[in-house]
Design a protein around this motif. Structure first.
Motif, PDB file in Angstrom:
ATOM      1  N   LEU A  18       0.836  -1.205   0.000  1.00  0.00           N
ATOM      2  CA  LEU A  18       0.000   0.000   0.000  1.00  0.00           C
ATOM      3  C   LEU A  18       0.870   1.255   0.000  1.00  0.00           C
ATOM      4  O   LEU A  18       0.553   2.252  -0.654  1.00  0.00           O
ATOM      5  CB  LEU A  18      -0.935   0.006   1.214  1.00  0.00           C
ATOM      6  CG  LEU A  18      -2.182  -0.879   1.092  1.00  0.00           C
ATOM      7  CD1 LEU A  18      -1.856  -2.334   1.396  1.00  0.00           C
ATOM      8  CD2 LEU A  18      -3.287  -0.399   2.015  1.00  0.00           C
ATOM      9  N   GLY A  19       1.988   1.210   0.746  1.00  0.00           N
ATOM     10  CA  GLY A  19       2.902   2.346   0.733  1.00  0.00           C
ATOM     11  C   GLY A  19       3.513   2.567  -0.629  1.00  0.00           C
ATOM     12  O   GLY A  19       3.658   3.710  -1.094  1.00  0.00           O
ATOM     13  N   ARG A  20       3.845   1.461  -1.303  1.00  0.00           N
ATOM     14  CA  ARG A  20       4.446   1.581  -2.650  1.00  0.00           C
ATOM     15  C   ARG A  20       3.455   2.186  -3.628  1.00  0.00           C
ATOM     16  O   ARG A  20       3.820   3.019  -4.480  1.00  0.00           O
ATOM     17  CB  ARG A  20       4.878   0.183  -3.132  1.00  0.00           C
ATOM     18  CG  ARG A  20       5.689   0.196  -4.405  1.00  0.00           C
ATOM     19  CD  ARG A  20       7.055   0.834  -4.185  1.00  0.00           C
ATOM     20  NE  ARG A  20       7.814   0.875  -5.426  1.00  0.00           N
ATOM     21  CZ  ARG A  20       7.728   1.832  -6.341  1.00  0.00           C
ATOM     22  NH1 ARG A  20       6.890   2.840  -6.169  1.00  0.00           N
ATOM     23  NH2 ARG A  20       8.483   1.800  -7.422  1.00  0.00           N
ATOM     24  N   ALA A  21       2.197   1.807  -3.498  1.00  0.00           N
ATOM     25  CA  ALA A  21       1.173   2.374  -4.377  1.00  0.00           C
ATOM     26  C   ALA A  21       1.012   3.873  -4.112  1.00  0.00           C
ATOM     27  O   ALA A  21       0.880   4.676  -5.048  1.00  0.00           O
ATOM     28  CB  ALA A  21      -0.152   1.650  -4.166  1.00  0.00           C
ATOM     29  N   PHE A  22       1.050   4.270  -2.838  1.00  0.00           N
ATOM     30  CA  PHE A  22       0.907   5.700  -2.506  1.00  0.00           C
ATOM     31  C   PHE A  22       2.122   6.485  -3.011  1.00  0.00           C
ATOM     32  O   PHE A  22       1.974   7.629  -3.464  1.00  0.00           O
ATOM     33  CB  PHE A  22       0.763   5.864  -0.993  1.00  0.00           C
ATOM     34  CG  PHE A  22       0.493   7.286  -0.566  1.00  0.00           C
ATOM     35  CD1 PHE A  22      -0.779   7.841  -0.691  1.00  0.00           C
ATOM     36  CD2 PHE A  22       1.511   8.083  -0.058  1.00  0.00           C
ATOM     37  CE1 PHE A  22      -1.025   9.148  -0.313  1.00  0.00           C
ATOM     38  CE2 PHE A  22       1.283   9.388   0.325  1.00  0.00           C
ATOM     39  CZ  PHE A  22       0.000   9.929   0.196  1.00  0.00           C
ATOM     40  N   LEU A  23       3.313   5.888  -2.954  1.00  0.00           N
ATOM     41  CA  LEU A  23       4.505   6.574  -3.456  1.00  0.00           C
ATOM     42  C   LEU A  23       4.378   6.836  -4.948  1.00  0.00           C
ATOM     43  O   LEU A  23       4.764   7.909  -5.440  1.00  0.00           O
ATOM     44  CB  LEU A  23       5.750   5.732  -3.160  1.00  0.00           C
ATOM     45  CG  LEU A  23       7.098   6.386  -3.505  1.00  0.00           C
ATOM     46  CD1 LEU A  23       7.306   7.667  -2.716  1.00  0.00           C
ATOM     47  CD2 LEU A  23       8.250   5.410  -3.242  1.00  0.00           C
TER      48      LEU A  23
END
Length: 908
Positions: A523-528
């Motif tokens: 999820l963090g990678r998608a937000f980045l």
């Protein structure tokens, strides 16, 4: 977690004993199921005999025997003697009624015993019963051959009982657990006796214990190092994200727990009402069928705490405890849970909770530390994948576990997506998840999106930037990444870290190192990505720079992988090419990470000619290590073209010349080898370092040409030179481990020289073996020096060859020792994924040579789910290992080699 065993025979004996006990307990359960309709009044377990069936006018004594072969007289000789003693007790009137004796066996009678049983001298009151043989009494079930058949018979009997809310198999396991407790003299059957008139209450009690537990999954797969549900601790706190399998674990382990159990979902119970709600339900559940006891507990006007105290008192009077599971405990105030727990020492509590700020308060209030279920192992994920039609090798499933944190629901969902949308390829699914190109949302993303939505802007940015790192960073390092990527101040970064830690989104390692939880990282990678490509690039550069600064001070294999990924993502060609030409880079198993990138770089006209040359050099080196000659010639030709077209220097000419010489030797092209040797001799710098490298390559070429004596002679001189360079004597190495050798080394920066000494020893031992002679300690010393140089790939390879050497000398114990002491710990501790399956399949074969066929078969069974994900060579190796194990069963190998008496072996 991988398990090892020092004594396969001892393990086999232990397993046989426990199989016997389980068979016996299931036989007793079958007797209980048919007791009422057979006129039985009591069933006694583990008293004078394994099972005693008591009827109004007689008592049947049953001795249960489980064997892997036919039953023989010596198996039962002791039982017959004991029968004589019991018979005398009945004849003397010290025991009422007639006596009858039965020996129950899971195997048929041996010829001698069958003849004895027919003899007129055989006791008339002793029956021998085995599968296919009619039972001598309606109270006794006919024996079964296997545990599986025994369980199925009990399950069928349980199915006839009027408890439709409970699966029959659940009742069987619960009853077997109660019989186990009675056999040990544990309450509530300390006298080892079950009263038949009380069986309906017993069955009802077992049903009530599980009535309100969530239904376990139809196909439950245990997690790594899975704990038991009941324990001696009064309170435990089990924490995990939704999808971690907490409720499945509770419902499954409840099937096998013998403690009194209760389950409550407290999500919608207000804190002040918690004690009262739990207390009254628990009282009704445990004492509702015991006459006036319930009235004594539920006194008018009694508070919840008082009711719990009364429950505890009655449990204490009976010598019992009860385990209460409270689900969603994070939604109740810690103080309310504390008052519930403090009411009675006889009540144990298991609290299931999701990560949240309340967890730290629960830990502090109750004085406990949260436990976490560890998720599925690689093997378990592979078994699940195989059941869904997926294929992947050990490394593929290791990637999947990193992407899902191993949480069962997330792994299972991802594998279903792989089966439905990626033709069953675990590798393709992982690539899509890593590159964010998958088109089907995973359960992990859907479930954890709610968690991510609770974060503020700084917390989301922290998760986003740090999601690029799958290794722990120090707080100062993580703060630097946030400052460079998003301009977040140190104090704000620290506040974000504190909140993320309390929510379970950060995993702590040691004192101040942490990383984003694997389940949250996608999820963090998608937000980045949403933050834009400049933010992505800045975060990658920040992580690259801090790892490069720290790496020389603290060599960490996982950080090297992280640095490689940053180089590849940023297109940093130069450092990748430099690493690809470093032998240790290949030894540590990093080549697979960047081979595609190097291939692309070598073909790009935008890359400098020198960098393209060394990219090709790294690829050729990798081909040589893998024994893959298919594309070496064309790459060597391209390297020559780059030298001529760009007038590259002497280092490049020597590199391609040495590799051409070895390649020609593999082709048995003597003329070309001699020509290249002559050319290299003219241009080779006359420095000791260059001369040693040339000597090794000449010796290697001689080996490939089959000139073994010359190869041995050349490596002898080279080995002596390296020993002298390192300041070592042979006596320094004999019998000493690396930790004792390191302090003796002369000078600094030994890594290359240690690696080259190991290479020389390895080459020499191969040449000596090719002449039909024993290389002595050369392979063992090569392993020592490879270990000291951190040349892990060669360490494992030489270790596997050493195992084969031991097998060839009939030293099966020595072969097993090498694998268990050296190879297995290395590949598992350092996660050398590419080596796991070859070493473990070789281990299975070694177990077969040692006579541990059950363990060998079990190991190959555990590897079977990976087979479809291996390349053709890997599948061929597994088939061969499996066939060899089968062959050894029918054709035992020569006896184990014994050391001669004069060297300390056994006297003849």
């Amino acid at each position: 977690m991988e398990t090892f065993n020092l004594d396969a025979r001892q393990l086999a004996r232990i397993e046989a004993v426990h199989r016997g006990f389980l068979y016996q307990h299931l036989y007793a359960a079958a007797c209980l199921f048919r007791a009422a309709r057979s006129g039985v009044t009591h069933i006694v377990v583990e008293n004078d005999e394994d099972v005693e069936v008591v009827l109004p006018d007689r008592r049947i004594y049953a001795q249960i025997k489980t064997r892997g072969s036919r039953l023989i007289f010596s198996d039962i000789e002791g039982a017959l003697t004991r029968f004589d003693e019991i018979r005398a007790e009945h004849l003397a009137g010290r025991r009422s009624g007639a006596c009858q004796f039965v020996i129950v066996s899971n195997t048929a009678l041996g010829p001698d015993l069958a003849e004895r049983a027919k003899n007129s001298a055989w006791p008339a009151d002793v029956a021998l019963v085995h599968p296919g043989c009619a039972s001598p009494d309606a109270a006794l079930p006919e024996p079964w051959e296997t545990i599986g058949e025994a369980f199925e018979a009990c399950r069928a009997a349980a199915e006839t009982l009027p408890f439709s809310v409970l699966a029959p198999e659940t009742l069987v396991w619960k009853l077997a657990g109660r019989i186990l407790a009675a056999s040990a003299g544990i309450e509530p059957n300390p006298n080892h006796t079950f009263v038949v008139d009380a069986l309906p209450d017993l069955f009802e009690q077992l049903v009530v214990q599980l009535h309100d537990f969530p239904a376990p999954p139809l196909r439950y797969r245990p997690q790594e190092q899975e704990p038991a549900l009941a324990s001696a601790h009064q309170v435990r706190l089990v924490v995990g994200f939704s999808g971690a399998g907490k409720t499945s674990w509770v419902s499954q382990t409840a099937l096998h727990a013998t403690d009194r159990l209760a389950y409550y979902d407290v999500a919608d119970i207000s804190g002040p009402a918690l004690a009262s709600a739990v207390a009254r339900e628990l009282a009704a559940r445990m004492f509702g069928s015991r006459g006036g006891t319930l009235g004594e507990i539920l006194l008018p006007g009694a508070s919840g705490t008082e009711v719990l105290f009364a429950i505890g008192r009655h449990l204490a009077d009976d010598g019992l405890t009860a385990t209460v599971v409270l689900d969603n405990a994070h939604r109740v105030a810690p103080g309310d849970i504390a008052s519930l727990i403090g009411a009675s020492q006889q009540l144990r509590f298991v609290l299931l909770a999701q990560p949240s700020p309340s967890i730290a308060r629960l830990e502090a209030t109750l004085g406990i530390s949260a436990e976490r279920l560890l998720g599925w192992s690689n093997e378990t994920a592979a078994v699940e994948g195989a059941s869904l039609g997926c294929r992947g090798d050990f490394a593929d499933y290791e990637r999947l576990l990193k992407l899902t944190a191993g949480l069962p629901l997330y792994v299972q969902n991802a594998l279903k997506i792989a089966a439905d949308s990626y033709d069953g390829s675990v590798d393709r699914l992982c690539t899509a998840l890593e590159e964010r190109t998958h088109i089907v949302e995973t359960a992990q993303e859907l479930i954890l999106a709610d968690v991510f939505d609770t974060f503020n802007d700084n917390e989301r940015r922290a998760v986003a930037a740090l999601s690029l790192s799958d290794v722990p960073l120090a707080q100062a390092e993580a703060t630097t990444v946030l400052q460079r990527t998003f301009g977040i101040a140190s104090a704000d970064a620290a506040a974000a870290f504190r909140r993320l830690r309390s929510s379970g989104s950060i995993q702590i390692f040691g004192v101040d190192r942490f990383k984003i939880h694997d389940a949250i990282r996608p999820l963090g990678r998608a937000f980045l990505n949403v933050c834009g490509s400049p933010a992505v690039k800045t975060a990658q550069e920040a992580i690259r720079d801090l790892v490069m600064v720290a790496l020389p001070k603290e060599h960490d294999r996982q950080r090297v992988f992280l640095l490689l990924r940053m180089f590849v993502a940023l297109g940093n060609v130069k450092p990748l090419v430099e690493m690809a030409t470093d032998e240790l880079f290949h030894e540590l198993g990093y080549m697979d990470e960047i081979s595609a990138f190097l291939t692309e770089a070598a073909a790009s006209p935008d890359i400098a000619a020198e960098d393209r040359f060394w990219a090709l050099d790294g690829l050729v080196f990798a081909h040589f290590k893998d024994g893959d000659d298919t594309d070496i010639r064309s790459k060597l030709d391209r390297m020559d073209e780059l030298i001529k077209a760009n007038n590259l220097g002497q280092s490049e000419r020597l590199a391609v010349g040495m590799k051409r010489m070895v390649f020609a030797a593999r082709d048995k092209d003597v003329a070309t080898v001699k020509r290249i040797m002559s050319e290299l001799s003219r241009v080779l710098p006359q420095t000791p370092q260059h001369l040693r490298v040339a000597k090794y390559n000449y010796a290697h070429a001689l080996f490939e040409l089959g000139m073994m004596d010359e190869c041995v002679s050349g490596t002898l001189d080279l080995i002596a030179e390296y020993y002298d360079l390192l300041g070592l004597r042979l006596a320094d190495v004999m019998g000493n481990n690396p930790d004792k050798i390191f302090p003796l080394l002369k000078g600094e920066n030994h890594t290359d020289d240690l690696k080259h000494l190991a290479d020389s020893l390895d080459l020499q031992s191969k040449a000596v073996k090719a002449t039909g002679n024993n290389p002595g300690l050369a392979p063992i010393h090569a392993m020592k020096f490879y270990s000291m140089a951190q040349s892990l790939d060669s360490f494992v390879r030489v270790g596997q060859e050493l195992v084969d050497d031991f097998i060839g000398r009939n030293d099966y114990v020595g072969a097993r020792d090498v694998i268990e002491r050296n190879l297995m710990p290395t590949i598992m501790d350092l996660k050398l994924a590419g080596r796991v399956i070859p070493v473990r399949s070789q281990y299975a074969v070694v177990l077969a040579y040692c006579g541990a066929f059950d363990a060998a078969d079990a190991e190959m069974t555990r590897l079977a789910p990976y087979e479809s994900g291996l390349d053709a060579r890997g599948q061929w190796e597994l088939r061969n290992q499996r066939a060899l194990i089968a062959h050894l069963k029918d054709n035992p190998p020569p006896p184990q080699w014994q050391m001669p008496p004069k060297l300390g072996g056994p006297a003849t």
